[in-house]
Write a protein that holds these residues in place. Structure first.
Motif, PDB file in Angstrom:
ATOM      1  N   PRO A 515       3.690   0.987  20.149  1.00  0.00           N
ATOM      2  CA  PRO A 515       5.147   0.771  20.048  1.00  0.00           C
ATOM      3  C   PRO A 515       5.794   1.799  19.128  1.00  0.00           C
ATOM      4  CG  PRO A 515       3.970  -1.309  19.854  1.00  0.00           C
ATOM      5  CD  PRO A 515       2.920  -0.236  19.848  1.00  0.00           C
ATOM      6  N   ARG A 516       6.961   2.305  19.536  1.00  0.00           N
ATOM      7  CA  ARG A 516       7.619   3.365  18.771  1.00  0.00           C
ATOM      8  C   ARG A 516       8.070   2.904  17.395  1.00  0.00           C
ATOM      9  NH1 ARG A 516      11.466   6.314  23.345  1.00  0.00           N
ATOM     10  NH2 ARG A 516       9.758   7.026  24.708  1.00  0.00           N
ATOM     11  N   ASP A 517       8.328   1.577  17.255  1.00  0.00           N
ATOM     12  CA  ASP A 517       8.789   1.079  15.965  1.00  0.00           C
ATOM     13  C   ASP A 517       7.641   0.562  15.098  1.00  0.00           C
ATOM     14  OD1 ASP A 517       8.138  -1.077  17.516  1.00  0.00           O
ATOM     15  OD2 ASP A 517       9.890  -2.289  16.947  1.00  0.00           O
ATOM     16  N   HIS A 518       6.422   0.899  15.458  1.00  0.00           N
ATOM     17  CA  HIS A 518       5.272   0.456  14.659  1.00  0.00           C
ATOM     18  C   HIS A 518       5.409   1.009  13.238  1.00  0.00           C
ATOM     19  CE1 HIS A 518       1.191  -0.437  13.402  1.00  0.00           C
ATOM     20  NE2 HIS A 518       0.945  -1.023  14.568  1.00  0.00           N
ATOM     21  N   PRO A 519       5.275   0.168  12.199  1.00  0.00           N
ATOM     22  CA  PRO A 519       5.524   0.624  10.824  1.00  0.00           C
ATOM     23  C   PRO A 519       4.572   1.715  10.355  1.00  0.00           C
ATOM     24  CG  PRO A 519       4.496  -1.537  10.831  1.00  0.00           C
ATOM     25  CD  PRO A 519       4.903  -1.260  12.241  1.00  0.00           C
ATOM     26  N   LEU A 520       3.363   1.747  10.892  1.00  0.00           N
ATOM     27  CA  LEU A 520       2.425   2.769  10.451  1.00  0.00           C
ATOM     28  C   LEU A 520       2.793   4.160  10.942  1.00  0.00           C
ATOM     29  CD1 LEU A 520      -1.059   0.991  10.722  1.00  0.00           C
ATOM     30  CD2 LEU A 520       0.337   1.405   8.700  1.00  0.00           C
ATOM     31  N   HIS A 521       3.760   4.248  11.879  1.00  0.00           N
ATOM     32  CA  HIS A 521       4.240   5.567  12.293  1.00  0.00           C
ATOM     33  C   HIS A 521       4.899   6.293  11.130  1.00  0.00           C
ATOM     34  CE1 HIS A 521       3.150   5.601  16.414  1.00  0.00           C
ATOM     35  NE2 HIS A 521       3.968   4.644  16.813  1.00  0.00           N
ATOM     36  N   GLY A 522       5.364   5.553  10.137  1.00  0.00           N
ATOM     37  CA  GLY A 522       5.998   6.178   8.986  1.00  0.00           C
ATOM     38  C   GLY A 522       5.028   6.650   7.930  1.00  0.00           C
ATOM     39  N   VAL A 523       3.720   6.474   8.178  1.00  0.00           N
ATOM     40  CA  VAL A 523       2.689   6.896   7.229  1.00  0.00           C
ATOM     41  C   VAL A 523       1.808   7.938   7.899  1.00  0.00           C
ATOM     42  CG1 VAL A 523       0.803   6.126   5.750  1.00  0.00           C
ATOM     43  CG2 VAL A 523       2.713   4.588   6.219  1.00  0.00           C
ATOM     44  N   ARG A 524       1.481   8.985   7.176  1.00  0.00           N
ATOM     45  CA  ARG A 524       0.596  10.005   7.728  1.00  0.00           C
ATOM     46  C   ARG A 524      -0.746   9.394   8.106  1.00  0.00           C
ATOM     47  NH1 ARG A 524       0.484  14.065   2.846  1.00  0.00           N
ATOM     48  NH2 ARG A 524       0.343  12.004   1.848  1.00  0.00           N
ATOM     49  N   LYS A 525      -1.286   9.825   9.251  1.00  0.00           N
ATOM     50  CA  LYS A 525      -2.578   9.279   9.676  1.00  0.00           C
ATOM     51  C   LYS A 525      -3.682   9.611   8.687  1.00  0.00           C
ATOM     52  CE  LYS A 525      -2.155   8.474  14.599  1.00  0.00           C
ATOM     53  NZ  LYS A 525      -2.835   8.578  15.914  1.00  0.00           N
ATOM     54  N   SER A 526      -3.564  10.725   8.019  1.00  0.00           N
ATOM     55  CA  SER A 526      -4.569  11.073   7.020  1.00  0.00           C
ATOM     56  C   SER A 526      -4.545  10.081   5.861  1.00  0.00           C
ATOM     57  CB  SER A 526      -4.318  12.493   6.495  1.00  0.00           C
ATOM     58  OG  SER A 526      -3.027  12.594   5.899  1.00  0.00           O
ATOM     59  N   SER A 527      -3.345   9.596   5.503  1.00  0.00           N
ATOM     60  CA  SER A 527      -3.232   8.608   4.432  1.00  0.00           C
ATOM     61  C   SER A 527      -3.798   7.265   4.870  1.00  0.00           C
ATOM     62  CB  SER A 527      -1.773   8.449   4.007  1.00  0.00           C
ATOM     63  OG  SER A 527      -1.268   9.647   3.442  1.00  0.00           O
ATOM     64  N   ILE A 528      -3.512   6.886   6.124  1.00  0.00           N
ATOM     65  CA  ILE A 528      -4.067   5.630   6.636  1.00  0.00           C
ATOM     66  C   ILE A 528      -5.589   5.702   6.647  1.00  0.00           C
ATOM     67  CG2 ILE A 528      -4.153   4.063   8.609  1.00  0.00           C
ATOM     68  CD1 ILE A 528      -1.388   5.117   9.422  1.00  0.00           C
ATOM     69  N   ALA A 529      -6.116   6.823   7.131  1.00  0.00           N
ATOM     70  CA  ALA A 529      -7.570   6.991   7.188  1.00  0.00           C
ATOM     71  C   ALA A 529      -8.178   6.967   5.795  1.00  0.00           C
ATOM     72  CB  ALA A 529      -7.906   8.302   7.898  1.00  0.00           C
ATOM     73  N   LYS A 530      -7.504   7.575   4.831  1.00  0.00           N
ATOM     74  CA  LYS A 530      -8.017   7.586   3.457  1.00  0.00           C
ATOM     75  C   LYS A 530      -8.019   6.174   2.866  1.00  0.00           C
ATOM     76  CE  LYS A 530      -5.576  10.204   0.971  1.00  0.00           C
ATOM     77  NZ  LYS A 530      -4.847  11.203   0.164  1.00  0.00           N
ATOM     78  N   PHE A 531      -6.934   5.434   3.102  1.00  0.00           N
ATOM     79  CA  PHE A 531      -6.820   4.075   2.567  1.00  0.00           C
ATOM     80  C   PHE A 531      -7.889   3.168   3.173  1.00  0.00           C
ATOM     81  CE2 PHE A 531      -5.136  -0.222   2.385  1.00  0.00           C
ATOM     82  CZ  PHE A 531      -4.623  -0.305   1.102  1.00  0.00           C
TER      83      PHE A 531
END
Length: 664
Positions: A515-531
């Protein structure tokens, strides 16, 4: 695990327990400030006027401060805690919660006792498990500050007990005497923690730590289920494969039946009824299934081993002669006791927080310090009687609260609180009954919570009654394969809704199907992967350590994640990223009342002088609820399992908590 902004507890003399919430149905309602009691400007959050970082260590460690405040806040509600369960409009919820928690508390514990009995030389059996569960339920239902929290026998104490047994194997020490002293030391340290207010530091536990721990517990449940099935192959190949079939069928039966409420078929009350009693129905059905005459009955699978009613499973007295243990072993048991305390500190406090998450409309104050002191008392009794020590139940923690929530179907456009539940407003909006009459897309929401002690007490009495001969005979008819299925379904419930899993799946998902409004779109994928990588790393470390003799120290690893998150992780991520990826686990006003007040200024509000304490509370709550409301809405989108066409069900899950949208 975040939840709704709820009003802070007011002066008990002015609290009306039966009245509906007075907050409006806006997304960020301002919590009602606590009123001052006559003659002294005491506030509900804390008698210290300064924000948390400005308080002195003398105040922080003032003996008995937290315990006294916990009891003082809750005492005026004690009578209504009992009478709420007797009000006719609450009978249906109280009855459903009692039956559901009796089965969901006792039978996973019995499943673990099957494993514990084999791996501790038969020192722990069915009667020890039942008595430990009953003592915990009766004690906490009558004496605890927060009776919503369920305490019982868990897989973590199972891991601790059999690891200690393996370490002591080959020595001349009596295992139960050693365990008794370990739990005595642990009880003493429990009492010291409660007296010195150390439970206040639960406020620094965030979802990063608690969800990692929850994933570990869920995987351990599944692992133990598989291990029980492997043992069935020692009997015969036929028994082994039939056990696999029974466990799988049981897990699938309960899993899909519990999700009946999310389907658009049949009246809502019927779907809710099926969901409440799904686990009990599975137990009853599969107890009889393995006794069907013919090839099924002749499969020769193993059944739960029972002994005499109200007697220990081995030939001993209930009281363990702990005074006979040599002095050197008494002191050798000290580090074991401290590790148990470390485990229980984290496990029990997180369980209590989950039972009072902001997604539940909890109105009455929590009591972490007093309840942890009480946990020390049950730990002491467990050691003296040779029982597995009970503590907080992480997978089952929110289920009791969930079962006590009154739910309604309302139009999808109905404005909810930040915790995604409906609060009747006082400004002329439609009440719950009017909302249900409207047509269009509907969603299931919580409207109120029946906060009472009756369900917990009756559950404890039913558990104690299970030690009677007729019910013990019934337990003896239950197959070990069914208990393996219990492991699988309860463990999968913790894994399926875990945010670590959902964030990992987001990284693997096709962007074109997200979904285009998914909140994780506002976070870099590298940051998500690191977290998520940090969480997976600690998860792997705990799993690896728990499979060795060093597994007795696994509580140290999970606890190390707390200071890592507080001091180091903020250097790796921006505040905006952490707002989406993480949040404090203890973030409800009714919970924080026992942990030093609202999360300010360390989480989203400015530091103010002690002369403006009430303004500090208000601004801290507003800043907190604004951040958590934003994150909650983001998580709801993040955890969507499917966005179907018009008329198809859309399910949003947060662990064991569900919101469903259907087309009426």
């Amino acid at each position: 695990m975040s939840g709704p902004p709820i009003r802070a507890p007011v002066d008990p003399a002015q609290e009306t327990t039966d009245s509906p919430s007075s907050s409006s149905t806006t997304r960020s309602p301002s919590p009602t400030l606590p009123r001052a009691s006559r003659g002294s400007r005491q506030r509900s959050f804390s008698p210290d006027r300064r924000p948390w970082p400005e308080r002195s260590w003398t105040y922080q460690y003032r003996p008995f401060r937290g315990m006294w405040d916990d009891v003082r806040r809750r005492a005026p509600f004690y009578l209504s805690d009992w009478t709420e369960g007797l009000i006719p409009r609450n009978w249906e919820r109280v009855t459903g919660a009692t039956i559901r928690m009796y089965f969901l508390n006792l039978f996973p514990a019995l499943a673990y006792i099957v494993d514990m009995n084999v791996r501790t030389g038969g020192n722990y059996g069915v009667n020890e498990c039942i008595l430990a569960s009953a003592i915990a339920a009766l004690t906490f239902s009558i004496l605890s500050v927060q009776p919503l929290t369920i305490v019982g026998v868990t897989g973590l104490i199972n891991l601790f007990n059999y690891t200690a047994y393996d370490i002591l194997k080959g020595t001349d020490v009596n295992y139960l005497q050693f365990q008794a002293w370990s739990l005595i030391w642990s009880a003493i340290s429990h009492w010291l923690i409660a007296i010195l207010n150390i439970s206040d530091f639960t406020r620094f536990i965030t979802d990063m730590t608690s969800t990692t721990f929850g994933l570990y517990v869920g995987v351990i449940y599944i692992q133990k289920g598989v291990e029980l099935l492997v043992l069935e192959f020692d009997v015969s190949g036929q028994a082994g494969w039939f056990s696999v079939v029974v466990a799988t069928l049981f897990a699938l039966f309960v899993y899909f039946l519990e999700r009946t409420a999310t389907l658009p078929f049949g009246p809502f009350w019927m779907r809710k009824f099926i969901q409440d009693y799904a686990f009990a129905a599975g137990i009853i059905l599969f107890t009889g299934f393995v006794h069907i005459p013919g090839e099924i009955k002749s499969a020769n699978i193993e059944f739960l081993e029972i002994t005499r009613s109200f007697y220990p499973s081995t030939d001993r007295n209930w009281v363990v002669p702990f005074w006979e243990l040599p002095v050197r072993w008494i002191f050798a048991s000290l580090p074991f006791g401290l590790l148990i305390t470390l485990l229980f500190y984290f496990d029990n406090n997180v369980s209590a927080v989950m039972a009072q998450a902001r997604s539940f409309p909890v109105k009455r104050p929590a009591g972490f310090h007093w309840d942890f002191f009480l946990l020390g008392c049950t730990t002491f009794v467990a050691g003296i009687l040779g029982l597995p020590a009970p503590n907080g139940l992480v997978p089952q923690a929110p289920v009791h609260t969930e079962a006590l929530c009154v739910t309604k179907m309302v139009p999808e456009e109905t404005v909810l609180s930040a915790g995604e539940y409906y609060e009747k407003s006082l400004d002329g909006e439609e009440d719950e009954g009017e909302l249900e009459k409207r047509s269009g897309r509907m969603k299931v929401v919580r409207t109120r919570l029946v906060e009472q002690r009756m369900s917990h007490l009756v559950m404890g009495l039913l558990t104690l009654g299970t030690m009677s001969r007729p019910l013990l005979v019934v337990l003896g008819l239950m197959s070990k394969a069914m208990f393996a299925g219990i492991f699988l379904v309860v463990g999968w419930g913790s894994v399926e809704g875990n945010p670590i899993v959902h964030k990992t799946l987001f990284l693997l998902r096709d962007p074109n199907l997200t979904p285009r409004d998914h909140p994780l779109h506002g976070v870099r994928k590298s940051s998500i992967a690191k977290f998520v990588g940090i969480q997976w790393l600690f998860f792997a470390m705990i799993i690896a350590v728990s499979e060795t003799l060093a597994g007795i120290g696994f509580p140290v690893i999970i606890t190390l994640l707390i200071p890592l998150r507080h001091f180091y992780v903020p250097r790796l991520f921006t505040p905006e990223e952490l707002l989406v990826l993480d949040a404090p686990t203890a973030n409800s006003a009714a919970v924080l009342v026992s942990l030093g007040g609202p999360l300010q200024p360390e989480h989203g509000s400015e530091r103010r002088s002690g002369l403006h304490a009430d303004q500090d509370i208000e601004e801290g709550c507003r800043a907190q609820e604004g951040a958590d409301g934003l994150r909650r809405r983001g998580r709801a989108r993040e955890q969507e399992e499917g966005v179907g066409e018009v008329g198809e069900p859309k399910v949003v899950e947060d662990g064991l908590q569900k919101t469903t949208s259907i087309k009426r």
